[in-house]
Scaffold this active site. Structure first.
Site, PDB file in Angstrom:
ATOM      1  CB  THR A   1      19.034 -19.699 -71.667  1.00 42.94           C
ATOM      2  OG1 THR A   1      18.414 -20.911 -71.249  1.00 42.94           O
ATOM      3  CG2 THR A   1      20.495 -19.986 -71.955  1.00 42.94           C
TER       4      THR A   1
ATOM      5  CG  PHE B   1      21.996 -17.212 -75.409  1.00 39.47           C
ATOM      6  CD1 PHE B   1      22.460 -18.327 -76.089  1.00 39.47           C
ATOM      7  CD2 PHE B   1      20.700 -17.239 -74.910  1.00 39.47           C
ATOM      8  CE1 PHE B   1      21.666 -19.441 -76.274  1.00 39.47           C
ATOM      9  CE2 PHE B   1      19.891 -18.358 -75.085  1.00 39.47           C
ATOM     10  CZ  PHE B   1      20.375 -19.461 -75.766  1.00 39.47           C
TER      11      PHE B   1
END
Ligand code: PEP
Ligand code: MN
Length: 674
Positions: free
Chosen positions: A280, A282
């Site tokens: 992921t 960020f």
């Protein structure tokens, strides 16, 4: 220290070093003195004794300063961290303050401690020597943005995309709306685990709590479990926390191993996602832009919108190729208040402080309808070269409002000047291309009064070849007792009338708060004469994705008018056109004095289209046609006239409104639509 170089023997050299060291000690003591004075001031103002983000900025500045003297980045980094630590210690002694509270950096995240957002935050700030974090827990992404905006958190860390599930569109939309800066990004490896109580086993689990994304990413593992129900939960770490509170060995959760440790759970299975490589990304946000130490690879994130015609995106992307700037990411999103256009989020190498990037952005703004810089920040996951050296860096770092190499002659404005853009801006509204098409006519009633009235006016505009339908819904009136317009109800009528006759619509917006709602309905936002210098309103329309018609302030010079336009352009919106509507002079025979010389003067100074409103200038319908002809003769790109099916009974500006057949004759004589 301009003493001539002494002869080179070792003793003299050592003496020299001793003298320099003595001076360094003296300076350190002097610096401490300043720290003590600062502490006393902070004590009076109750300011915190430590501001970690400011410290990072200071170190970045010192590193840049050190490079000017060819000093090593690592040396400056270590020495100044020590100096700052000493300064903080001294200040705390003076203030007698509690250590731990003052040291922690607060980070807003969606979720709780143990969530992937919190783990990514730790990884990000650990690498920067900021190890003591505390979290502002937010229920939603929007709350996390708000916490940073209000200063309840120093930074926010939000997920923006995942290798399996793709872009997190809500965060993209919030990024665009907010004023926050992206100061960093981090790719975090997500490793889902099955967690349970100490006595639990995977085969004995009957229920599993998990975030919907985790369920999707671990679908194959979950399909292999028999007799086990999956319960969707809003947050991975919270799922772990919940099962530890439940105390039932038949209940498990999907979360990270760290979350398990935090909530006293056992890891029953590790790495249970379908794909081994699950990352992921960020983004890290702050109120202040990041400082980028020289020699550090940097990345810049921007958001832009291009025209709605073939080749528009290609032309914009060609700017990157032409300027040799490496584009590393392109993501598209629909525009919330203008669904026919697309927004593009781009990441590229380099920072806005680099001369090459500043020059590229300068060119790019001339090619797009909208451009906003989200932030430049150090980034480790870049393939190529570090940023340019200090001699190549420009003095400021404000992105598209940066000074180019050869400053234009324009005073107080740049983006709107001919020096910035040599071709004319074309404002695209529906099929209309204002600035390129022959005389564009905008017409309609001063105020939307009723359904029948606006429909009759719209029919006339269409029949006689007008391009846009205009009507006021929010009316800025000189007297507070005059009719103020029908507001959103009127806008609804105007939009329906526009749709019925295939005419894009124009309406005035009066407050920054109304801009998003008005922009969802109106194809063009009008800023009226009384608001030409309402800077918060100008900024708000500058952030919207609708073209803006900026009327001239009734006592504004051309210079002031162009500076007002610059407020809109500097916020990102490049689709702006100007409307001359008469100015205040000593002459009282007309409502205002139409300044037709403004048209050719503006055309020399700006690339923005210019139209003329003879109605508000004259204040009297018999003067509208001759002035409209004069405007066309002087080269205006368009005109705006007020028309009404029953001017005698108009609720506003009746005396200057043309009757519908009068409007028809004017259009014929102008040769428009025939
Ligand atoms: C209008 O366009 O109806 C209007 C109020 O114009 P101005 O802002 O030029 O007075
Ligand atoms: Mn009017």
């Amino acid at each position: 220290m301009n003493a001539p170089n002494p002869p080179d023997d070792i003793e003299t050299i050592r003496d020299g070093i001793d003298q320099v060291d003595a001076r360094i000690l003296e300076l350190l003591a002097q610096r401490r003195g300043f720290s003590v004075r600062a502490a006393r001031l902070k004590g009076v103002q109750e300011a915190p004794s430590r501001d970690l983000l400011r410290e990072e900025d200071l170190i970045a500045e010192r590193i840049a300063g050190g490079l000017d003297h060819s000093l090593d980045t690592g040396l400056i980094n270590t020495v100044w961290r020590q100096i700052i630590d000493d300064s903080v210690r001294v200040q705390r002694e003076v203030l007698g303050r509690n250590e731990v509270d003052q040291r922690s950096l607060t980070v807003a995240i969606q979720g709780i401690e143990g969530s992937y957002s919190s783990l990514a935050s730790r990884q990000f700030f650990d690498a920067r020597g900021l190890t003591e974090l505390s979290f502002v827990r937010s229920l939603t992404f929007a709350d996390a943005f708000e916490a940073v905006r209000q200063g309840r958190a120093d930074a926010g860390v939000l997920p923006i995309e995942n290798t399996t599930s793709g872009a997190i569109s809500e965060v993209y939309d919030l990024l665009l709306e907010s004023n926050l800066h992206v100061i960093g990004d981090i790719r975090f490896r997500v490793r889902h685990c099955l967690l349970g109580l100490a006595e639990a086993t995977s085969s004995a689990l009957r229920r599993i709590y998990a975030h919907p994304q985790a369920v999707a990413q671990c679908s194959e593992f979950l399909a292999g479990l028999e007799d086990c129900e999956v319960i969707v939960f809003g947050d991975t770490a919270l799922a772990g926390k919940r099962i530890s509170e439940l105390g039932d060995p038949a209940v498990g959760a999907i979360a990270s191993e760290d979350a398990g440790r935090l909530y006293g759970l056992e890891t029953l299975s590790t790495d249970i996602a379908n794909r081994d490589q699950n990352f992921t990304r960020f983004v890290v946000l702050s109120q202040q832009p990041a400082e980028i130490p020289e020699g550090v690879t940097a990345k810049t994130s921007i958001v832009m919108a291009v025209g709605n015609h073939p080749g528009a995106l290609m032309d914009a992307l060609a700017v990157f190729t032409d300027t040799d700037i490496n584009l590393v990411k392109l993501e598209s999103r629909p525009i919330p208040d203008n669904p026919t256009d697309e927004l593009f989020y781009l990441d590229f190498e380099g920072s806005t402080g680099d001369a090459a990037v500043a020059a590229m952005l300068d060119i790019l703004t001339t090619q797009v309808h909208f451009l906003r810089i989200l932030g430049s920040y150090p980034s480790r996951d870049l393939r190529s070269r570090p940023t340019t050296s200090s001699s190549e860096r420009s003095a400021t770092s404000a992105g598209p409002v940066e000074e180019p190499a050869a400053p234009p002659k324009a005073v107080g404005y740049k983006l709107g000047s001919r020096g910035h853009k040599d071709h004319n801006t074309v404002v695209e509204v529906g099929g209309v291309r204002l600035g390129e098409d022959p005389l564009v006519v905008i017409a309609g009633p001063c105020a939307v009064e009723s359904w029948d009235q606006v429909m009759a006016a719209a029919r006339a505009v269409k029949e006689h070849g007008g391009s846009l339908l205009r009507g006021g819904c929010f009316k800025p009136r000189t007297s507070p007792y005059s009719f103020q317009g029908l507001g959103f109800e009127g806008l609804e009528m105007l939009a329906e009338a526009g749709k019925a006759f295939g005419l894009p619509i124009v309406t005035e917006v009066l407050t920054p708060e109304d801009v998003p709602a008005v922009a969802t309905k109106s194809d063009v936002l009008q800023i009226g004469t009384r608001n030409m210098q309402n800077f918060s309103l100008l900024s708000a329309v500058g952030r919207s994705h609708r073209p803006v018609m900026l009327k001239r302030g009734m006592s504004a010079s051309l210079e002031e008018w162009l500076q007002a336009a610059e407020y809109i352009l500097a916020e990102g919106n490049q689709q702006v056109f100007l409307c001359e509507r008469g100015i205040r002079t000593f002459e009282t025979s007309t409502r205002n004095t139409l300044d037709l010389s403004a048209v050719p003067v503006l055309m020399q100074r700006t690339h923005l289209p210019v139209i003329v409103d003879p109605s508000h200038a004259a204040g009297e319908r018999s003067l509208v046609a001759p002035l409209a002809h004069a405007a066309a003769a002087v080269g205006a790109h368009g005109i705006m006239v007020e028309i009404h099916p029953d001017p005698e009974n108009a609720l506003s500006d009746g005396p200057q409104s043309l009757e519908l057949d009068q409007f028809g004759r004017l259009m014929e004589s102008l040769g428009v639509g025939s």
